[in-house]
Each structure stands twice: as C-alpha cells, then as structure tokens.
Write a protein that holds these residues in place. Sequence first.
Motif, PDB file in Angstrom:
ATOM      1  N   SER A 109      10.120  -6.772   0.688  1.00  0.00           N
ATOM      2  CA  SER A 109       8.671  -6.689   0.838  1.00  0.00           C
ATOM      3  C   SER A 109       8.252  -5.225   0.867  1.00  0.00           C
ATOM      4  O   SER A 109       8.613  -4.487   1.799  1.00  0.00           O
ATOM      5  CB  SER A 109       8.213  -7.379   2.131  1.00  0.00           C
ATOM      6  OG  SER A 109       6.850  -7.090   2.406  1.00  0.00           O
ATOM      7  N   CYS A 110       7.507  -4.798  -0.153  1.00  0.00           N
ATOM      8  CA  CYS A 110       7.014  -3.424  -0.176  1.00  0.00           C
ATOM      9  C   CYS A 110       5.978  -3.207   0.927  1.00  0.00           C
ATOM     10  O   CYS A 110       5.879  -2.114   1.491  1.00  0.00           O
ATOM     11  CB  CYS A 110       6.388  -3.113  -1.540  1.00  0.00           C
ATOM     12  SG  CYS A 110       7.583  -3.077  -2.904  1.00  0.00           S
ATOM     13  N   SER A 111       5.211  -4.233   1.238  1.00  0.00           N
ATOM     14  CA  SER A 111       4.163  -4.113   2.248  1.00  0.00           C
ATOM     15  C   SER A 111       4.744  -3.840   3.633  1.00  0.00           C
ATOM     16  O   SER A 111       4.233  -3.011   4.387  1.00  0.00           O
ATOM     17  CB  SER A 111       3.309  -5.389   2.297  1.00  0.00           C
ATOM     18  OG  SER A 111       2.688  -5.625   1.061  1.00  0.00           O
ATOM     19  N   TYR A 112       5.818  -4.552   3.975  1.00  0.00           N
ATOM     20  CA  TYR A 112       6.424  -4.408   5.296  1.00  0.00           C
ATOM     21  C   TYR A 112       7.647  -3.501   5.292  1.00  0.00           C
ATOM     22  O   TYR A 112       8.195  -3.207   6.343  1.00  0.00           O
ATOM     23  CB  TYR A 112       6.801  -5.779   5.850  1.00  0.00           C
ATOM     24  CG  TYR A 112       5.616  -6.606   6.248  1.00  0.00           C
ATOM     25  CD1 TYR A 112       5.075  -6.514   7.525  1.00  0.00           C
ATOM     26  CD2 TYR A 112       5.023  -7.473   5.339  1.00  0.00           C
ATOM     27  CE1 TYR A 112       3.970  -7.259   7.884  1.00  0.00           C
ATOM     28  CE2 TYR A 112       3.910  -8.233   5.694  1.00  0.00           C
ATOM     29  CZ  TYR A 112       3.393  -8.120   6.971  1.00  0.00           C
ATOM     30  OH  TYR A 112       2.299  -8.860   7.331  1.00  0.00           O
ATOM     31  N   GLN A 113       8.066  -3.088   4.103  1.00  0.00           N
ATOM     32  CA  GLN A 113       9.274  -2.267   3.970  1.00  0.00           C
ATOM     33  C   GLN A 113      10.433  -2.906   4.739  1.00  0.00           C
ATOM     34  O   GLN A 113      11.114  -2.268   5.538  1.00  0.00           O
ATOM     35  CB  GLN A 113       9.017  -0.844   4.452  1.00  0.00           C
ATOM     36  CG  GLN A 113       8.026  -0.078   3.587  1.00  0.00           C
ATOM     37  CD  GLN A 113       7.851   1.351   4.033  1.00  0.00           C
ATOM     38  OE1 GLN A 113       7.066   1.630   4.931  1.00  0.00           O
ATOM     39  NE2 GLN A 113       8.585   2.260   3.420  1.00  0.00           N
TER      40      GLN A 113
END
Length: 222
Positions: A109-113
């Motif tokens: 998840s790029c949003s949550y890294q």
Amino acid sequence: MSDEKLGNTNCCLDQKTFYLCCQLFLHHSSVLGDGWSWREIKGVEGYMKKTVLVPGRLGSLLSQHGQHKTEEYIDIVTEEDQVDNVDGGTCSVCESQAVVHYEYHVLYSCSYQAPVLYFRASSMDGRSLSFEEVWNNVHPNYRQRLLQGPWDTLTQQEHPLLGQPFFMLHPCRTEEFIRPILQMAHSEKRRVNYILAWLSVVGPVVGLDIPLSYSTAVTAPD
C-alpha cells in the motif's frame, strides 16, 4: 533491517524494500514447496499469492422441508438456532463443518507505506463466503482483538490490482504491532525481514500460518 529502511518515527516500508523482502520470503517458500508465488500485473506491480484448503465452518438457513445432508457437510443444529421463516415455516440456522478454500494476496500500500493482506474464501462448490461466515472462521482469541483493537479493521473492498471484491485486514494499525517487534530486534542487533515479521502476526488471524523454519531461514535485505 535498518531504521533508515523502516523510517525513524513510523516504521514505514518503502516499495523497493517490500519487493526485496518478498523475494527473500519466496525463496524459502520454493525450498519448502508450500505454495507461495509471485504474480505480476502488466510488468509493473505485483503481489505474493497462496491458496490453501482448510477445515472451516459454513453457516446457512435451511428450511425444515428442504434441509438435507451430504457427505461434504456435517450439520450442527440446536433448538436455539431455529428461527421463523417469512413464509410461516421454520428454518434452522445451520453451521456446517466443511472444507474452505482460501486465497491470500500480500500487496503493498503506497498510501500507508505498509503491506496489506487481502484474501477471499469460498466453499468447495465455488460459493463465496459471506462476511459473517468469514468472521465465524476467525479464531475466538483473535475475534476479541479485532473487536478491541488493533484488530478492528476486518473489511471487504475492491482488490486494487484485480478490481474484484476481497476481504482485507486494513493496514491502519500496522505500526502498533510491528514497531515493538522491530525495536526489540534493533536492540538485540538482529536484522528483521519486515514481511515475515508482519505476516507471522496478521496471517493467523485469518487462518494463514507461517512455518517456524521461516524465522531462521528468511533474511532481511541489505
């Protein structure tokens, strides 16, 4: 894994390290032959995948006139489970012991890294399990954690790469349980494969167990 790769304050995982951790994890899986594989989407993004068959429970409403049993299911019905049907008849809330097909996907998840565990579950005849049935197959010990946190984020949403409905363990609380693991490893000067540490915690919540040999064989990326 170093603090620089994890982030000094929030234990974030960058996408490159995610892929490296997955490669090391998959290498040991190939040695064990336990079914993990890498699936690539359009040569750009990808995810780890594993499918398993495990004993499970299926719940359904069976009419007293239409109820039947097969060799595949063992029906368990109690008096407390009987409810009135809309047509005036009686139905039994039936819990069936059956084989459940699980398909697990590990994505980034790029949003949550952070990594995210997506999964779907179905009966042997191909019927997708409902949210209630999936919840019913979560071990009682983990149900309490899901209710009290950080395991309060078992949800259903679209798979970001396949566009299909999947269940998922939302990554918003990942740092709460992964930080102590990484801090302890750092204090003991041990390197940790983030994916292995994370999956060893979240996997058993939804029936995915990681063999102990991974803990000694899987290394962290440089």
